[in-house]
Design a protein around this motif. Structure first.
Motif, short mmCIF file in Angstrom:
data_model
loop_
_atom_site.label_atom_id
_atom_site.label_comp_id
_atom_site.label_asym_id
_atom_site.label_seq_id
_atom_site.Cartn_x
_atom_site.Cartn_y
_atom_site.Cartn_z
N GLN A 103 0.87 -1.32 -0.13
CA GLN A 103 0.04 -0.05 0.10
C GLN A 103 0.84 1.25 0.02
O GLN A 103 0.57 2.18 -0.62
N LEU A 104 1.87 1.00 0.93
CA LEU A 104 2.65 2.42 0.98
C LEU A 104 3.40 2.68 -0.67
O LEU A 104 3.29 3.74 -0.96
N ARG B 137 -8.72 -0.59 -1.56
CA ARG B 137 -8.61 -0.07 -0.03
C ARG B 137 -8.84 1.39 0.03
O ARG B 137 -8.36 2.04 -1.03
N LEU B 138 -8.69 1.88 1.23
CA LEU B 138 -8.55 3.36 1.34
C LEU B 138 -7.59 3.28 2.28
O LEU B 138 -7.49 2.90 3.31
N PHE B 139 -6.51 4.34 1.80
CA PHE B 139 -5.39 4.50 2.60
C PHE B 139 -5.43 5.98 3.16
O PHE B 139 -5.75 6.99 2.54
N VAL B 140 -5.27 6.01 4.57
CA VAL B 140 -5.22 7.30 5.51
C VAL B 140 -3.90 7.90 5.52
O VAL B 140 -2.78 7.32 5.60
N SER C 74 -8.19 10.76 3.05
CA SER C 74 -8.08 9.01 2.64
C SER C 74 -8.10 9.14 1.13
O SER C 74 -8.62 9.89 0.51
N VAL C 75 -7.29 7.98 0.58
CA VAL C 75 -7.32 7.87 -0.86
C VAL C 75 -7.58 6.55 -1.42
O VAL C 75 -7.03 5.43 -0.64
N SER D 20 -14.50 -1.12 2.01
CA SER D 20 -14.66 -1.56 3.40
C SER D 20 -13.48 -1.56 4.16
O SER D 20 -13.35 -1.65 5.32
N ARG D 21 -12.35 -1.57 3.47
CA ARG D 21 -11.06 -1.92 4.31
C ARG D 21 -10.09 -0.82 3.90
O ARG D 21 -10.09 0.00 3.17
#
Length: 266
Positions: free
Chosen positions: A13-14, A198-201, A192-193, A234-235
């Protein structure tokens, strides 16, 4: 700690999100996926946009030593300082035990700790805080306020944060980025994006003068709520500093891999 699947998700994700963030800052940025290393380096004044990450899973001490040396060489070739991110759970036991010494041998110094987190927590209810109103980032002035909050929270000069965010199209159009306003003054922020389902904060910050009032949790909930509403996801995932990490389990995040941040010694 979560199992290795969550830790692998965390580093992936990073790499995905930082690619977008860095190229948004500079379309000619150094964005490369090398064996065992992800380079995401805008070479700007905002040090979080200057990033190298170890990506091997289960690498032994010899391989990790080689990767650290490569990372240090890349960092030395840049004009602006940044950080090497090391996800502890991805290292073999021997490599983790010798990490500090191996980093020192190539001129890398430990800077600060963090932790990856993830959770299946969306949708969230509409957040409410009695002190705050929420404003979505949509203007240059909003971006300046968002940048200044991050600079104050992380101890950077104001111009460093502004160099990373002012002028961004991504943060105004694709990131669900919010300012928390107290009596019309920005005091907290979070974004968040969407990133591969997924959504990454990212870049949660509160003005140090207004900490310990629940502002960071409230604005993070707002960013997640709006991002989830828009995307149906949802994640969510994130990377927290030690100072911020107590906030996120209250929202529903579970820690996975500890992260060590390193900078060059000279």
């Amino acid at each position: 700690m979560a199992d290795l699947v969550d830790s692998i998700e965390s580093v992936e994700q990073l790499a995905v999100v930082w690619r977008a963030m860095v190229l948004d800052r500079d379309p000619d940025a150094d964005v490369r996926d090398l064996p065992g290393l992800a380079v995401r380096w805008a070479d700007c004044r905002f040090p979080f946009w200057n990033c190298v990450t170890l990506t091997d899973v289960g690498a032994d001490a010899e391989v990790v030593g080689q990767r650290l040396g490569q990372a240090a060489e890349i960092m030395r070739a840049k004009e602006r300082p940044g950080f090497l991110w090391v996800f502890e759970d991805l290292l073999g036991e021997e490599a983790l035990a010798g990490l500090a010494a191996a980093a020192g041998r190539v001129g890398l110094a430990y800077a600060f700790p963090g932790v990856g987190m993830a959770g299946n927590l969306l949708p969230l209810p509409e957040p409410v805080h009695p002190d705050l109103t929420f404003v979505r980032v949509s203007t240059r002035e909003h971006l300046r306020a968002y940048a200044d909050l991050n600079s104050r929270a992380y101890g950077f000069p104001l111009e460093d944060g502004r160099d990373g965010l002012i002028g961004s199209t991504l943060w105004k159009e694709r990131v669900y980025a919010y300012l928390g306003m107290r009596d019309g003054v920005p005091v907290t922020c979070a974004g968040s994006v969407e990133a591969e389902g997924r959504l990454f904060v990212a870049l949660v910050a509160t003005d140090p003068a207004w900490e310990r009032r629940g502002y960071g949790e409230a604005v993070t909930r707002k960013a997640l709520c709006e991002g989830g509403r828009a995307t149906g996801l949802s994640r969510a995932t994130l990377h927290a500093t030690a100072a911020g990490s107590p906030v996120y389990p209250r929202i529903g995040f579970t820690p996975n891999s500890p992260v060590r941040f390193y900078g060059l010694t000279g």
